[in-house]
Design an enzyme around this catalytic site. Structure first.
Site, PDB file in Angstrom:
ATOM      1  N   CYS B  85      28.235  17.648 -24.694  1.00 54.10           N
ATOM      2  CA  CYS B  85      27.561  18.618 -23.821  1.00 54.10           C
ATOM      3  C   CYS B  85      28.490  19.719 -23.325  1.00 54.10           C
ATOM      4  CB  CYS B  85      26.917  17.893 -22.653  1.00 54.10           C
ATOM      5  SG  CYS B  85      25.689  16.692 -23.211  1.00 54.10           S
ATOM      6  N   CYS B 212      17.032  13.330 -13.392  1.00 56.93           N
ATOM      7  CA  CYS B 212      17.557  13.629 -14.732  1.00 56.93           C
ATOM      8  C   CYS B 212      17.239  15.072 -15.121  1.00 56.93           C
ATOM      9  CB  CYS B 212      16.917  12.721 -15.776  1.00 56.93           C
ATOM     10  SG  CYS B 212      16.983  10.958 -15.340  1.00 56.93           S
ATOM     11  N   LYS B 333      19.579  20.778 -14.152  1.00 55.44           N
ATOM     12  CA  LYS B 333      18.384  20.102 -13.648  1.00 55.44           C
ATOM     13  C   LYS B 333      17.131  20.973 -13.766  1.00 55.44           C
ATOM     14  CE  LYS B 333      15.992  17.016 -11.632  1.00 55.44           C
ATOM     15  NZ  LYS B 333      14.887  17.509 -12.464  1.00 55.44           N
ATOM     16  N   HIS B 337      18.996  22.178 -20.138  1.00 54.08           N
ATOM     17  CA  HIS B 337      20.277  21.731 -20.692  1.00 54.08           C
ATOM     18  C   HIS B 337      20.217  21.639 -22.221  1.00 54.08           C
ATOM     19  CE1 HIS B 337      24.054  19.823 -21.157  1.00 54.08           C
ATOM     20  NE2 HIS B 337      23.697  18.566 -20.970  1.00 54.08           N
TER      21      HIS B 337
END
Lengths: 389, 389
Positions: B85, B212, B333, B337
């Site tokens: 990431c 998440c 959030k 992402h």
């Protein structure tokens, strides 16, 4: 820009391995570090070339895991780069920039891949993801197919009858297998004949089985450092004299095929940076993923005239006693081709050759070496020139 | 070492896309190039962060295909880097080294990912390949599981009752969703409440759905250049003041969890290079892949005391009017992402903020910004400090 030296080099035996990619990398890396007269704690940055670790063993972001396996501390940035089959050479170029630019004095770089262990069907299919996903891959083309097309284009471009070209290609395989016999780390150490090639099973017409390099597992690693450190640490530092990386998109965007523009631009850059010409090169490890690929590469690098790479092989100009020894290691064809590791394995061979440590495969008087690594269907090529004082 | 500036930045809307990764990248890149007052032909090198292009759409070695889409010539080296990431931030660091080291004057860098379009089951499973394949992944652990474990470790380490911590975590989600409402490119633009979080479905106990970040498709790009060019080309160049990258292996090798050593070492490096302290930071985009991740990151970056990151959120210290605004973009959030693009999207936000171009989400008087990007379970972290004159 600081001068960058190759210190130690390390390499696993190529072939089938039950080790993980991290373990193979660590084996090669520890050899490279030890032969640099260094300890792992001396490494300041790490670059790892790896192509399909996710498909091969469910491992992505492999670089920090390689770092951890070697016990490197959190301060050491560990970076994975991927440029298909040129991955390790792209990594070496990043490592070169990091040392030449003055950011680090000692960098470990290499590559690792488990391509044989995953098996031919999945390897063939996943390797094909190195072609353009929107324009090529969905047609069902795989790399033997790409190079089969290039073979036909080459024959037409230079007006060479296909049976004649195929014989020249077979001689590439014969030469590289003969070289590979002398390499204890090579996957294949068995001489073959032109008949072996021409009687082998058809893979992608006109490429037959022995026109193709194998799938391989393996790893290779190199320590790069400043000139100052190199002089202190090793008796015979090898220097990176020039390096170039070229790029291209899908085949339809590439003009002038079967010539590979990304290679020619990379070579031009490397020669200019080194102040050298192709005539200066004594020994060369180039990307013979298929026999035709060696012929095309030898021309694109300026080692043979365009359209005469096959003839040069016939005349023995690219083996011991010839103008330039191409792939003394056995090349991808006989040494093997663990894709993410190949670029570093080429440097392993060139460093040994320039230091006079290549044993029974030593190229006498080799002082200038070249590596050429190709990724995808001509999309990434890195060319590097090495020299010894 | 030359000073390196951020010129133009570009970003697609995050969310679900039917575009390919190359197309998304080109969209973001053309915006970054245009807002740099440059043309694609001015780009001298390209770095692309991408994590799972092979699984997501059968595309590896994506960088040269991005280059070709932009019409860049073969002379432009195009390099993909992958650090889970943190991929785009690792790419940005390589681009920074290339400019700072004097190798290129103008470099395009960014990232692209199609993580939402591939669907949750495969995304969850393939993302998990960012953990250690030998010691972690086979246990069935996925990233919600990793951060669930860290949540429990955090609660125990700092002696915070889990319900209390969960409320603080919920406030992170509430804050970032509130920020995201002001971001036209964010995936989610909807305010939520603590109850939204605490009543949402359980994902990996104690993490619930609204703890998440989502799976997202998207791309972001940045042009880096020399100070000299920056002054000529754009009215408000932003400078990279400090940058650090840290590494770690599997969780069992990491001491002191839930603190992330790779982050702390990266931050230390970045602050030292910039000659700044955490107190100097006005605005920060950090890696809130889970609500607990924001709390842990804000502490590791020195923006909050250890064990008090949740309290800082409760007190409003990390939003507008507070000491430092964390994730004004909405963060991972709410903004989304797309893993390989995230680091570049963080720079997009910081550049807009420092230039005073962030519209309704502008952090008043922001002159020093920080980005923090985490890859894997703490295996790769890049921390970068940006400033404007």
């Amino acid at each position: 820009m600081r001068r960058v030296a190759v210190l130690g080099v390390g390499m696993t035996k190529f072939g089938l391995s039950t080790k993980s990619q991290v373990e193979m990398f660590a084996e090669a890396a520890l050899e490279a570090i030890a032969t640099s007269n260094l300890k792992p704690r001396d490494i300041q940055a790490l670059y790892v070339g790896n192509v399909l670790g996710d498909f091969e063993e469910g491992q992505m972001n492999i670089a920090p895991f390689c770092a951890a396996e070697l016990g490197l501390p959190p301060e050491v940035p560990a970076t994975r780069v991927e440029g298909a089959c040129a991955s390790a050479s792209v990594a070496i170029r990043e490592a070169f920039l990091a040392v030449a630019g003055g950011f680090y004095d000692v960098v470990l770089v290499g590559g690792t891949e488990r391509a044989m262990a995953m098996g031919t069907p999945l390897a063939t299919r996943t390797f094909a993801m190195g072609t353009d996903g929107r324009y090529e891959e969905f047609t069902g083309i795989t790399f033997p197919g790409v190079f089969a097309l290039l073979t036909r284009l080459y024959a037409r471009e230079y007006n060479i009858p296909l049976p004649k070209l195929k014989e020249q290609m077979a001689l590439v395989a014969v030469k590289n297998h003969r070289h590979g016999v002398q390499n204890p780390l090579a996957q294949f150490r068995k001489e073959i004949t032109v008949e072996t090639v021409l009687n082998s099973v058809m893979i992608a017409d006109p490429l037959q089985l022995f026109d193709c390099c194998p799938f391989s597992d393996g790893a290779a690693a190199v320590v790069l450092a400043t000139e100052e450190l190199a002089r202190k640490l090793v008796p015979k530092p090898v220097y990176i004299l020039g390096i170039g990386q070229g790029s291209a998109g899908a085949l339809f965007r590439q003009k002038g095929l079967p010539r590979i523009k990304a290679r020619e631009t990379a070579a031009k850059k490397a020669y200019a940076m080194a102040g050298l010409t192709p005539q200066d090169v004594h020994v060369c490890e180039l990307h013979d993923c298929f026999t035709i690929a060696e012929i095309i590469a030898s021309e694109g690098l300026g080692l043979c005239e365009f359209g005469r790479g096959g003839e040069a092989v016939e005349k023995g100009e690219t083996t011991y006693g010839g103008r330039v020894v191409i792939n003394p290691s056995g090349g991808l064809k006989a040494k093997g081709h663990p894709i993410g590791a190949t670029g570093a394995a080429q440097v392993y061979e060139i460093a040994k050759q320039l230091r006079g440590e290549a044993g029974s495969r030593q190229v006498e008087g080799a002082r200038i070496g070249l590596t050429d690594t190709l990724g995808g269907d001509g999309s990434t090529v890195v060319v590097t020139l090495y020299g010894i004082e």
